[in-house]
Design an enzyme around this catalytic site. Structure first.
Site, PDB file in Angstrom:
ATOM      1  N   ALA A  24       0.802  -1.222   0.000  1.00 31.27           N
ATOM      2  CA  ALA A  24       0.000   0.000   0.000  1.00 31.27           C
ATOM      3  C   ALA A  24       0.834   1.271   0.000  1.00 31.27           C
ATOM      4  O   ALA A  24       0.418   2.295  -0.549  1.00 31.27           O
ATOM      5  CB  ALA A  24      -0.934  -0.004   1.208  1.00 31.27           C
ATOM      6  N   THR A  28       0.177   5.148  -1.495  1.00 29.34           N
ATOM      7  CA  THR A  28      -0.073   6.324  -0.649  1.00 29.34           C
ATOM      8  C   THR A  28       0.693   7.535  -1.181  1.00 29.34           C
ATOM      9  O   THR A  28       0.229   8.662  -1.055  1.00 29.34           O
ATOM     10  CB  THR A  28       0.315   6.079   0.828  1.00 29.34           C
ATOM     11  OG1 THR A  28       1.644   5.586   0.894  1.00 29.34           O
ATOM     12  CG2 THR A  28      -0.613   5.089   1.485  1.00 29.34           C
ATOM     13  N   GLN A 103       0.062  -5.658  -4.330  1.00 29.93           N
ATOM     14  CA  GLN A 103      -1.181  -5.877  -3.592  1.00 29.93           C
ATOM     15  C   GLN A 103      -2.178  -4.755  -3.858  1.00 29.93           C
ATOM     16  O   GLN A 103      -3.284  -4.773  -3.344  1.00 29.93           O
ATOM     17  CB  GLN A 103      -0.872  -5.935  -2.088  1.00 29.93           C
ATOM     18  CG  GLN A 103       0.088  -7.052  -1.727  1.00 29.93           C
ATOM     19  CD  GLN A 103       0.430  -7.033  -0.252  1.00 29.93           C
ATOM     20  OE1 GLN A 103       1.282  -6.291   0.210  1.00 29.93           O
ATOM     21  NE2 GLN A 103      -0.257  -7.863   0.497  1.00 29.93           N
ATOM     22  N   ASP A 106      -5.040  -0.138  -7.820  1.00 32.30           N
ATOM     23  CA  ASP A 106      -5.273   1.130  -8.503  1.00 32.30           C
ATOM     24  C   ASP A 106      -4.818   1.158  -9.955  1.00 32.30           C
ATOM     25  O   ASP A 106      -5.078   2.122 -10.671  1.00 32.30           O
ATOM     26  CB  ASP A 106      -4.595   2.271  -7.731  1.00 32.30           C
ATOM     27  CG  ASP A 106      -3.169   1.907  -7.341  1.00 32.30           C
ATOM     28  OD1 ASP A 106      -2.370   1.560  -8.231  1.00 32.30           O
ATOM     29  OD2 ASP A 106      -2.852   1.956  -6.132  1.00 32.30           O
ATOM     30  N   HIS A 121      -4.553  -8.626  -6.043  1.00 29.10           N
ATOM     31  CA  HIS A 121      -5.927  -8.351  -5.609  1.00 29.10           C
ATOM     32  C   HIS A 121      -6.785  -7.760  -6.720  1.00 29.10           C
ATOM     33  O   HIS A 121      -7.840  -7.200  -6.454  1.00 29.10           O
ATOM     34  CB  HIS A 121      -5.910  -7.430  -4.380  1.00 29.10           C
ATOM     35  CG  HIS A 121      -5.293  -8.066  -3.178  1.00 29.10           C
ATOM     36  ND1 HIS A 121      -4.608  -7.364  -2.215  1.00 29.10           N
ATOM     37  CD2 HIS A 121      -5.238  -9.366  -2.802  1.00 29.10           C
ATOM     38  CE1 HIS A 121      -4.162  -8.201  -1.289  1.00 29.10           C
ATOM     39  NE2 HIS A 121      -4.528  -9.424  -1.624  1.00 29.10           N
ATOM     40  N   CYS A 132     -22.459 -12.967 -17.947  1.00 25.05           N
ATOM     41  CA  CYS A 132     -21.894 -13.438 -19.229  1.00 25.05           C
ATOM     42  C   CYS A 132     -20.383 -13.309 -19.305  1.00 25.05           C
ATOM     43  O   CYS A 132     -19.769 -13.800 -20.247  1.00 25.05           O
ATOM     44  CB  CYS A 132     -22.558 -12.720 -20.408  1.00 25.05           C
ATOM     45  SG  CYS A 132     -22.005 -11.009 -20.614  1.00 25.05           S
ATOM     46  N   CYS A 152     -26.517  -7.498 -21.382  1.00 24.33           N
ATOM     47  CA  CYS A 152     -27.253  -8.756 -21.184  1.00 24.33           C
ATOM     48  C   CYS A 152     -28.165  -8.679 -19.966  1.00 24.33           C
ATOM     49  O   CYS A 152     -28.969  -9.587 -19.728  1.00 24.33           O
ATOM     50  CB  CYS A 152     -26.284  -9.943 -21.035  1.00 24.33           C
ATOM     51  SG  CYS A 152     -25.655 -10.203 -19.356  1.00 24.33           S
ATOM     52  N   SER A 191       4.659  -3.463   5.294  1.00 23.52           N
ATOM     53  CA  SER A 191       5.257  -3.937   6.536  1.00 23.52           C
ATOM     54  C   SER A 191       5.377  -5.459   6.526  1.00 23.52           C
ATOM     55  O   SER A 191       5.913  -6.061   7.435  1.00 23.52           O
ATOM     56  CB  SER A 191       4.393  -3.505   7.715  1.00 23.52           C
ATOM     57  OG  SER A 191       3.082  -3.995   7.530  1.00 23.52           O
TER      58      SER A 191
HETATM   59 ZN    ZN Z   1     -23.418  -9.738 -19.393  1.00 21.27          ZN
END
Ligand code: ZN
Length: 244
Positions: A24, A28, A103, A106, A121, A132, A152, A191
């Protein structure tokens, strides 16, 4: 330039197989709050705790509330890649950096021009229809208010790993492979207390583990180089110095 920073320049100069693992703290410095820091979104007042809102079951059962929170707290359309993102993209262009494992969600490494990025992530830049499977860009959130829907009729979900959801096994395997075969592993902005970070860096076999973080980490004693400084300033200055 301090001793540690000069050593980092030497480490980078002498390797063409660097892998970067970022947390992170990398985001930041682009103005994106750390989910878990004291002033991060986990401590903000909301009707439910963020861990609840950002869970799979909450998304399914309370999709509207999910999107209110998501649009308010997870999207940072004005955030731009910082010196760390740009330095890493430059190292990849020069053939020195082989992979980034992050991790963060963005998408700023991609925006900076990095290519081989493992987003553990997922990414707030990508969306898909849960019925779909059709893919959408982040524009879908501007095109549609409230809950975005696929042509859809299906609900569109961010391509991020929510609580209760498993990480993508393919991305984990690619990350393990990159870390295992790395000559240099630079870990920044974390960390290393949060899953899966600590587990993943244990696959590193080399003897050039570099930790760059503003505060101490649980792995400092295993590192060959520890730099307690800004990740953007440190990497930016290091990459600017490798030609000198
Ligand atoms: Zn769809």
């Amino acid at each position: 330039m301090g001793d540690e920073h000069a050593r980092l320049v030497e480490v980078i100069k002498n390797s063409d197989n660097i892998v970067f693992f970022g947390g992170a703290g990398v985001s930041t410095e682009s103005g994106i709050p750390d989910f878990r820091s004291a002033d991060g979104i986990y401590n903000m007042k909301y009707a439910y705790p963020p861990e609840t809102i950002l869970s799979h079951s909450f998304f399914i059962q309370n999709t509207n509330e999910f999107y209110i929170f998501y649009r308010d707290k997870l999207l940072y359309p004005d955030a731009r890649p910082n010196k760390a993102h740009l330095a890493l993209a430059e190292l990849e262009r020069r053939g020195k950096l082989k992979a980034i494992v992050t991790q963060n969600v963005d998408g700023l490494h991609m925006e900076a021009g990095s290519v081989n990025v493992m987003e553990l992530h997922g990414s707030c830049s990508r969306y898909y229809c849960i019925d779909c499977g059709r893919s959408f860009s982040a524009d879908i959130l501007h095109d549609q208010a409230g809950i975005p829907h696929c042509p859809c009729g299906g609900i569109i979900k961010p391509d991020v790993v929510l609580f209760e959801e498993a990480l993508d096994q393919h991305i984990i395997e690619k990350s393990v492979q990159a870390i295992r075969s790395a000559d240099v592993l630079i870990v920044g902005g974390t960390s290393l207390n949060v899953y899966p970070a600590a587990g993943l860096i244990q696959y590193y076999n080399g003897d050039k583990l570099v930790l760059i973080n503003k505060s101490a980490t649980s792995y400092d004693r295993y590192a060959s180089l520890v730099i307690r400084d800004s990740i953007g300033e440190t990497l930016g200055a290091a990459v600017a110095s490798i030609d000198a």
